[in-house]
Each structure stands twice: as C-alpha cells, then as structure tokens.
Design an enzyme around this catalytic site. Structure first.
Site, PDB file in Angstrom:
ATOM      1  N   GLU A 178      -7.453  -8.312  -1.143  1.00  0.00           N
ATOM      2  CA  GLU A 178      -6.685  -8.337   0.099  1.00  0.00           C
ATOM      3  C   GLU A 178      -5.734  -7.144   0.211  1.00  0.00           C
ATOM      4  OE1 GLU A 178      -4.766 -12.108  -0.206  1.00  0.00           O
ATOM      5  OE2 GLU A 178      -6.584 -13.262   0.195  1.00  0.00           O
ATOM      6  N   GLY A 203      -3.462  -4.509   2.024  1.00  0.00           N
ATOM      7  CA  GLY A 203      -2.782  -4.381   3.312  1.00  0.00           C
ATOM      8  C   GLY A 203      -2.069  -3.051   3.379  1.00  0.00           C
ATOM      9  N   CYS A 223      25.313  -1.237  12.120  1.00  0.00           N
ATOM     10  CA  CYS A 223      26.625  -1.533  11.550  1.00  0.00           C
ATOM     11  C   CYS A 223      26.500  -2.221  10.198  1.00  0.00           C
ATOM     12  CB  CYS A 223      27.431  -2.387  12.531  1.00  0.00           C
ATOM     13  SG  CYS A 223      27.853  -1.505  14.045  1.00  0.00           S
ATOM     14  N   GLU A 224      25.889  -1.532   9.267  1.00  0.00           N
ATOM     15  CA  GLU A 224      25.720  -1.994   7.897  1.00  0.00           C
ATOM     16  C   GLU A 224      25.818  -0.795   6.974  1.00  0.00           C
ATOM     17  OE1 GLU A 224      25.283  -5.076   6.820  1.00  0.00           O
ATOM     18  OE2 GLU A 224      24.981  -6.084   8.758  1.00  0.00           O
TER      19      GLU A 224
END
Length: 444
Positions: A301, A303, A371-372
C-alpha cells in the site's frame, strides 16, 4: 555555519534530485515542472498553491507495478486524493486503500472499481461500513474486535464480505514515533504478542457472513530499511502457520502495508521499491517453505512514495526580518497547508525561484503566517542574502500529506491543487475562499 546548512550547500544550489523528474532550469532563476514555469503558475493560480506532476505520479505507479508484478499494489488514498488522482490510479492498474466514507464516496463517484478497494480505519463509523458494503468494496480490514460482529450484522444473512485482520507484529520502524504503527501501545491493529490477533481470527472464522482472505500489517511510515519488513514477514507467516494448525485454514493473502520512505532533501535515503520487492519475495518464499505453507499473494500500500515526489508547494514571501541571529523569511502559507513540520519535525528544502541573484546564501528559517511559534516550514536553510518580500519560494516533495491534511486555521482558506502535464496546467481542486468558510457558519 551549522551542519544542516553545510549539507544543503554541499549539495549545490542547483541540486534537483528530490524534484519531479520533469523539473527543468529556465533563465533568470526560473524552474519549470511538467513543462510549465512555476512562476507562471504562481501568477495564474496565486499562492500558496500545490503543483502536481501527472507524469511523475504515473511513472511511480508503473515502477511499483514492475517491481511487484505478482502483487496487488494498492494506493493509500490518505496521502492525497482527488477525482483526477482516482482516474490516474485506476488507469495505471493499482488498487485503492480508503479509510473513510468520504474517500470511498469520492472514489466511487469517480468510477473506481469497488472490488479493487480496501477499507481501513481503526474506528470505522456505521456509515463507513454501510457504504463499503453497499458499493461492494473488495476487502475490509478488521482493526478491532467490535467490528467483527458489526460488519457481519450489516452484511446480512445472505451476504458474504471479504475481510482481513490487521495484526500488530511487534516491529518498530518509521521516521518518527508518531508514525510507528508496528508495535503495541498505539491505536492500530490487534496484538500478536497478547493473543488479540489470534482471537480475532477465530471470531472472524466463526462468522459465516465473513470470508477471511488474509492478514494485514502496517509497521510505520518513512521506513528507509528493508529489514523491518523482513521481520514482519517472518512473524506474519508464523501466525498464518498457527492459523492453519488451529483452524485448518490456509490464508491466500498477506498485506504488508506501505510506509516506504522518500527523500525530502537532497542526500536523504529513500526506499527502492525494486530492492524491497526482491528481498520481500525471497523472505516470503523461505518463510513459507519452512512453515509448510503455499506462498500467499502479496498486497502493498504505497501512498507517500507515489504522491509526495510529484508535488511542489509554491509560496510568496511576505516579510523578512532578523530576530537576534536568526533570519526569518515569512511566506503566505504555513502550518494550515503543511502541518508535517509541526507534527513530526519534518524537514524540507525550500528554494527561491523566479529571480536571479548573485547574493551569497545565508542561513534562514522559513516560517508561515499563522499565530503559532511552531509554524515553521524549514529551519536553517540556505536562501539568498538579498531575499525580500514578493520573492517566490518553492518547496519540493509536497504531494503527500499536505493537501490531504490541510486546515483552515486562522480562517485561511486551503490552497488549490494544480496538475501539470507536458506543457499544460489545469485546476484539480480550487482555492477555498472566504465565502466557502463563511457559508459553514450558520449560527447567530
């Protein structure tokens, strides 16, 4: 000068090894991808924006098909999904791994064959299961004991649904603790060590509405080494042998998940699908021979390994300032369109485009507009000493887990996704507007 900056500079300012194969240098510091100038795309579609090279996606699908000709290659939709992506994956002959009714519904509406779908999820909602059963997905991966009776009941007495059991094989692998899923103590799967997996298998076999086709495991993401997969194969085959001994059932399928690493910066390791396939098949054959089992059909699988290297994120510089010894270059996107640096400490290699300069590179920290304090796209990367507002910055390897994980934090709309293909560009997903955000706010 710091070690990361020295590494970046030693790679050279024109190192394009982690960019899409179609990337080409143009005059005046410009770059093109898929035959289209990135600066022209920024002008036409605005910034921030995601650019996706269709040919790169298709080529990576074909690489996996060639490496695993006897396996089912199932694209993990959570990396990135759109109607166009569904069509590309279907045309290249891959299956599709979905983990919600939303992903399933989009893929089904786009015409993807449901029998080539696999439904995942550690906490599947009733709608997830009902839709999967209604459209006829090929397999549902059981992730908890409570799902067994629920799937059987919804299947009905006259129905029959193929399922797999997700096993935690006790293998630790992955680029960050938050993406290591092969050991006990995290939310996915059923433990091999405490007997939960064996108990779930017995319960599935006791449900006439369910057909157990095989076992599944996914040991982590951004795995650069083949060895953890080989350990997982041995443990999963051991469980298959115990199932045959206890229940007289020989399971025909083994899904080893994905997690294949890609390089986000020049010089970083990546997992080669061809080498992985060669070692996996050899180990699987040897383990099955030792256990007296026929070799099951593999499912894998990928991705990120298909989508990530095909993508480029485009930003425009809004502000440049020195705070102490650090040069901050703020762009018009950030953690709302790429949360990976804040979540996993992911590192990228931003590159200025669209303007030639003779200025020497200096260490800079590329930050977002949110705002971080943790809204950092890339720390300690070389940018021209004369970087200024209005400049364009491109970030490669942006095709996976950026658009799919984007948010509207600070009510900043999500960027558009633009496909490029042999000199043409078309919009796949439009920009989320302020009107879109306002329409959802129905209270007063």
């Amino acid at each position: 000068m710091s070690a990361p900056l020295l590494t970046a500079l030693s790679a050279g300012p024109d190192d394009l090894t982690v960019w899409p194969t179609s990337t080409a240098r143009l005059p005046q510091g410009h770059l093109s991808v898929g035959g289209v100038s990135l600066a022209e795309l920024a002008d036409r579609f605005g910034t921030p924006a995601y650019v996706l090279d269709e040919d790169e996606i298709r080529a990576r699908c074909r690489t996996y098909r060639a490496a695993f000709p006897q396996a089912d290659v199932v694209y993990a939709a959570k990396a990135f999904l759109s109607r166009a992506m569904v069509r590309w994956i279907e045309e290249e002959g891959l299956g599709l791994d979905v983990c919600s009714a939303g992903e399933l519904e989009l893929a089904h509406a786009a015409g993807f064959p449901p029998e080539r779908m696999v439904l995942h999820g550690n906490a599947k909602s009733p709608r997830d299961i009902e839709l999967a059963l209604r459209v006829g997905v090929g397999r549902i991966v059981v992730d908890s004991p409570s799902e067994i009776a629920r799937i059987a009941a919804l299947t009905g007495p006259a129905g029959r649904q193929k399922v797999m059991v997700r096993v935690v094989p006790g293998v630790s692998a992955g680029g960050h603790e938050k993406i290591r899923t092969g050991t006990d103590g995290q939310k996915f799967g059923l433990s091999l060590t405490d007997g939960s997996a064996q108990h779930a298998v017995a319960r599935v076999l006791g449900q006439p509405q369910l057909e157990l086709t095989g076992l599944h495991c996914h040991i982590g993401s951004q795995i650069t080494d083949v060895k953890p997969y080989l350990v997982a194969v041995r443990r999963m085959v051991g469980l298959m042998a115990r199932i045959k001994e206890s229940h007289g059932v020989t399971l025909p399928e083994l899904d080893l998940g994905g997690g294949h690493a890609v390089a986000y910066r020049p010089g970083e390791p990546a997992l080669d699908p061809t080498a992985l396939a060669r070692r996996l098949y050899a180990e699987l054959a040897a383990s099955c021979a030792a256990a007296g089992l026929p070799v099951p059909r593999l499912l894998i699988e990928p991705g990120r390994a298909i989508a990530a290297p095909a993508g480029v994120a485009l930003y425009r510089v809004l502000a440049v300032k020195h705070t102490g010894p650090t040069l901050f270059v703020a762009v018009d996107g950030g953690m709302s369109d790429n949360p990976r640096p804040a979540l996993y400490g992911a590192r990228y290699a931003p590159r200025p485009i669209g303007r030639s300069t003779t200025a020497e590179p200096v260490p800079a920290t590329v930050v977002g507009r949110h705002c971080e304090a943790g809204d950092v796209i890339a720390s300690d990367v070389p940018l021209p000493g004369d970087v200024r507002p209005g400049d364009l910055v491109a970030v490669p390897v942006a095709g996976a887990y950026q658009a799919s994980m984007a948010s509207a934090y600070n009510l900043v709309g999500r960027p558009p996704v633009v496909a490029v293909h042999r000199g043409t560009a078309r919009l796949l997903i439009r920009r989320e507007t302020q009107d879109d955000l306002s329409r959802r706010d129905v209270g007063a």
